[in-house]
Design a protein around this motif. Sequence first.
Motif, PDB file in Angstrom:
ATOM      1  N   PHE A   1      43.839  32.851  48.102  1.00 12.35           N
ATOM      2  CA  PHE A   1      45.079  33.587  48.356  1.00 12.35           C
ATOM      3  C   PHE A   1      46.053  33.436  47.188  1.00 12.35           C
ATOM      4  N   SER A   2      46.070  32.242  46.588  1.00 15.36           N
ATOM      5  CA  SER A   2      46.973  31.998  45.466  1.00 15.36           C
ATOM      6  C   SER A   2      46.611  32.865  44.262  1.00 15.36           C
ATOM      7  N   TYR A   3      45.334  33.129  44.099  1.00 13.42           N
ATOM      8  CA  TYR A   3      44.895  33.948  42.972  1.00 13.42           C
ATOM      9  C   TYR A   3      44.995  35.441  43.267  1.00 13.42           C
ATOM     10  N   ASN A   4      44.777  35.826  44.511  1.00 13.16           N
ATOM     11  CA  ASN A   4      44.722  37.247  44.844  1.00 13.16           C
ATOM     12  C   ASN A   4      45.397  37.518  46.178  1.00 13.16           C
ATOM     13  N   ASN A   5      46.634  37.994  46.130  1.00 17.76           N
ATOM     14  CA  ASN A   5      47.322  38.451  47.331  1.00 17.76           C
ATOM     15  C   ASN A   5      48.157  39.672  46.948  1.00 17.76           C
ATOM     16  N   THR A   6      48.719  40.327  47.909  1.00 16.61           N
ATOM     17  CA  THR A   6      49.410  41.601  47.640  1.00 16.61           C
ATOM     18  C   THR A   6      50.813  41.438  47.085  1.00 16.61           C
ATOM     19  N   TYR A   7      51.289  40.208  46.940  1.00 19.52           N
ATOM     20  CA  TYR A   7      52.680  40.013  46.538  1.00 19.52           C
ATOM     21  C   TYR A   7      52.855  39.372  45.166  1.00 19.52           C
ATOM     22  N   LYS A   8      52.157  38.260  44.934  1.00 21.36           N
ATOM     23  CA  LYS A   8      52.485  37.465  43.759  1.00 21.36           C
ATOM     24  C   LYS A   8      51.295  36.579  43.385  1.00 21.36           C
ATOM     25  N   GLN A   9      50.776  36.750  42.170  1.00 17.24           N
ATOM     26  CA  GLN A   9      49.693  35.874  41.714  1.00 17.24           C
ATOM     27  C   GLN A   9      50.292  34.520  41.362  1.00 17.24           C
ATOM     28  N   LEU A  10      49.817  33.487  42.026  1.00 17.75           N
ATOM     29  CA  LEU A  10      50.404  32.159  41.883  1.00 17.75           C
ATOM     30  C   LEU A  10      49.665  31.296  40.876  1.00 17.75           C
ATOM     31  N   ILE A  11      48.378  31.569  40.644  1.00 15.03           N
ATOM     32  CA  ILE A  11      47.566  30.773  39.720  1.00 15.03           C
ATOM     33  C   ILE A  11      46.732  31.707  38.842  1.00 15.03           C
ATOM     34  N   SER A  12      46.331  31.187  37.687  1.00 12.51           N
ATOM     35  CA  SER A  12      45.502  31.957  36.768  1.00 12.51           C
ATOM     36  C   SER A  12      44.027  31.803  37.135  1.00 12.51           C
ATOM     37  N   LEU A  13      43.177  32.581  36.472  1.00 13.47           N
ATOM     38  CA  LEU A  13      41.734  32.470  36.712  1.00 13.47           C
ATOM     39  C   LEU A  13      41.201  31.087  36.343  1.00 13.47           C
ATOM     40  N   PRO A  14      41.587  30.504  35.192  1.00 13.60           N
ATOM     41  CA  PRO A  14      41.127  29.131  34.895  1.00 13.60           C
ATOM     42  C   PRO A  14      41.589  28.122  35.956  1.00 13.60           C
ATOM     43  N   GLN A  15      42.814  28.288  36.437  1.00  7.14           N
ATOM     44  CA  GLN A  15      43.291  27.391  37.500  1.00  7.14           C
ATOM     45  C   GLN A  15      42.479  27.578  38.780  1.00  7.14           C
ATOM     46  N   HIS A  16      42.133  28.810  39.081  1.00  7.84           N
ATOM     47  CA  HIS A  16      41.303  29.096  40.259  1.00  7.84           C
ATOM     48  C   HIS A  16      39.956  28.382  40.134  1.00  7.84           C
ATOM     49  N   THR A  17      39.364  28.456  38.943  1.00 11.42           N
ATOM     50  CA  THR A  17      38.075  27.794  38.727  1.00 11.42           C
ATOM     51  C   THR A  17      38.190  26.283  38.892  1.00 11.42           C
ATOM     52  N   LEU A  18      39.229  25.710  38.294  1.00 11.95           N
ATOM     53  CA  LEU A  18      39.452  24.259  38.404  1.00 11.95           C
ATOM     54  C   LEU A  18      39.664  23.837  39.853  1.00 11.95           C
ATOM     55  N   LEU A  19      40.465  24.596  40.569  1.00 15.71           N
ATOM     56  CA  LEU A  19      40.758  24.255  41.964  1.00 15.71           C
ATOM     57  C   LEU A  19      39.520  24.387  42.847  1.00 15.71           C
ATOM     58  N   MET A  20      38.668  25.359  42.552  1.00 14.48           N
ATOM     59  CA  MET A  20      37.432  25.476  43.325  1.00 14.48           C
ATOM     60  C   MET A  20      36.517  24.288  43.060  1.00 14.48           C
ATOM     61  N   ASP A  21      36.528  23.796  41.813  1.00 17.71           N
ATOM     62  CA  ASP A  21      35.768  22.579  41.507  1.00 17.71           C
ATOM     63  C   ASP A  21      36.327  21.394  42.282  1.00 17.71           C
ATOM     64  N   ASN A  22      37.646  21.286  42.339  1.00 16.49           N
ATOM     65  CA  ASN A  22      38.282  20.226  43.125  1.00 16.49           C
ATOM     66  C   ASN A  22      37.895  20.323  44.594  1.00 16.49           C
TER      67      ASN A  22
END
Length: 452
Positions: free
Chosen positions: A225-246
């Motif tokens: 949701f932080s990476y892809n929602n209809t209002y506001k992108q909260l994180i970048s793609l690299p951050q999304h990748t890192l967070l998924m690893d976490n």
Amino acid sequence: MRLQFSHFVAGLVFPFAGMALPTNDAEDVPYHLRGKRSFVERNGVKRTIFEHEATGAKLDFVANSGICETTPGVKQYSGYVSVGTNQNIWFWFFEARHNPDTAPLATWFNGGPGCSSMIGLFRPFETGFSYGTGPVTSTLTAAPYVWALLQAFFANFPQYQNRDFGLFTESYGGHYGPAFASYFQSQNAAIKSGTVKGQNVNLVALGINNGLFDAAISYKSYIDFSYNNTYKQLISLPQHTLLMDNYMGYCLPPLQKCLDLIGGDPACSEAQDMCRSSVQVTIINAANFNPYDVRAPYSDPYPPTTYINYLSAPEVMTAIGAKSTYSECSNTAATKFYKTGDSARSFLGVMSEVVQSGITVLIWAGDADWICNWVSNLESAEAITYDQSAAFKSKAETSYTVNGKAMGTFKTAGNLSWLRVFDAGHEVPYYQPEVAFQAFVQTMQKKPISST
């Protein structure tokens, strides 16, 4: 922020009242309805005291304070239910504004854990005006107390005993809702079989607004949701990748131990802490946003909390019978839940059993909320198992309208409905009251939700 349940139903707001009746301790009164009633005056305000024989619970309430409900002829009651030594839970009851002699009954629980249901009224123990110390440390240990409170309520107000009963809740209500509903149903079965003496709770509906059902689903949804929602992108793609690893490396493994019942409370508590630090807190620290409404900055107290000042006014507290200073959310109560790792546990299995029982169920979510976002709520709804599971999961969402105006998307199959509400944060009734009211009424009528 008051959801107007009381237009068509009697509304019972927990941390929970009806009409003072004669003492019902006569021999011809069933044991589970017996109790003693007395009347006292404190600070110039008359109070009714009802001691319930079967549960030992005591009601101490004020009738028709003139606060909040000002419609002529409409009754309201506010005060306390005491369920043990120094265990005093605040309630506020509003009778239906239309057909009060036949209207169904509904309750509202806010989440937290440990947050007052007065949040829902204006926008458990030790929260709101409740006070004392209680043994409740988890959702499951809370359920018997809620049932006992209802038993005392029905004994004092028998005119509401056999009404259709709806349970509505939000946020941590993704735990409360299915657990309380399941416990009510198990007690009803025990009453029917004769193993428990009590009043049947005629549960017909369960509604959960932006709920926390399953931690594994929720923590992954924070990232997506932080990476892809209809209002506001909260994180970048690299951050999304890192967070998924976490998520995969630090959050999911301990969560699985908790869900597999390996290690008990300590394992669940560890999972809760690991997921929060590796996913939730990391995202919040990375972006300036309000977790309850991503459109607002983190520091923005929205919806406004000005009602707290109103409830803290001495004249208001005296009028409604409050005995303690108002607290919106209690760290003490929340800590007890956190120590048992309660939030890490999944309630989808219990939720499935509740849907399988046949009552009407609504899961709805404002699409600007992050903390219990619509992505996790939809995935949770689609994970529920019942006889219409395949049809529900495969069904496409269509426009949900109120008087012809598109307000969200929805789908239904059998007795389960899903609703995504546009332009709404965590507390849907505050942002979109017309949508909330329409969906609420339809659910209380034991129908799937539908457009108008």
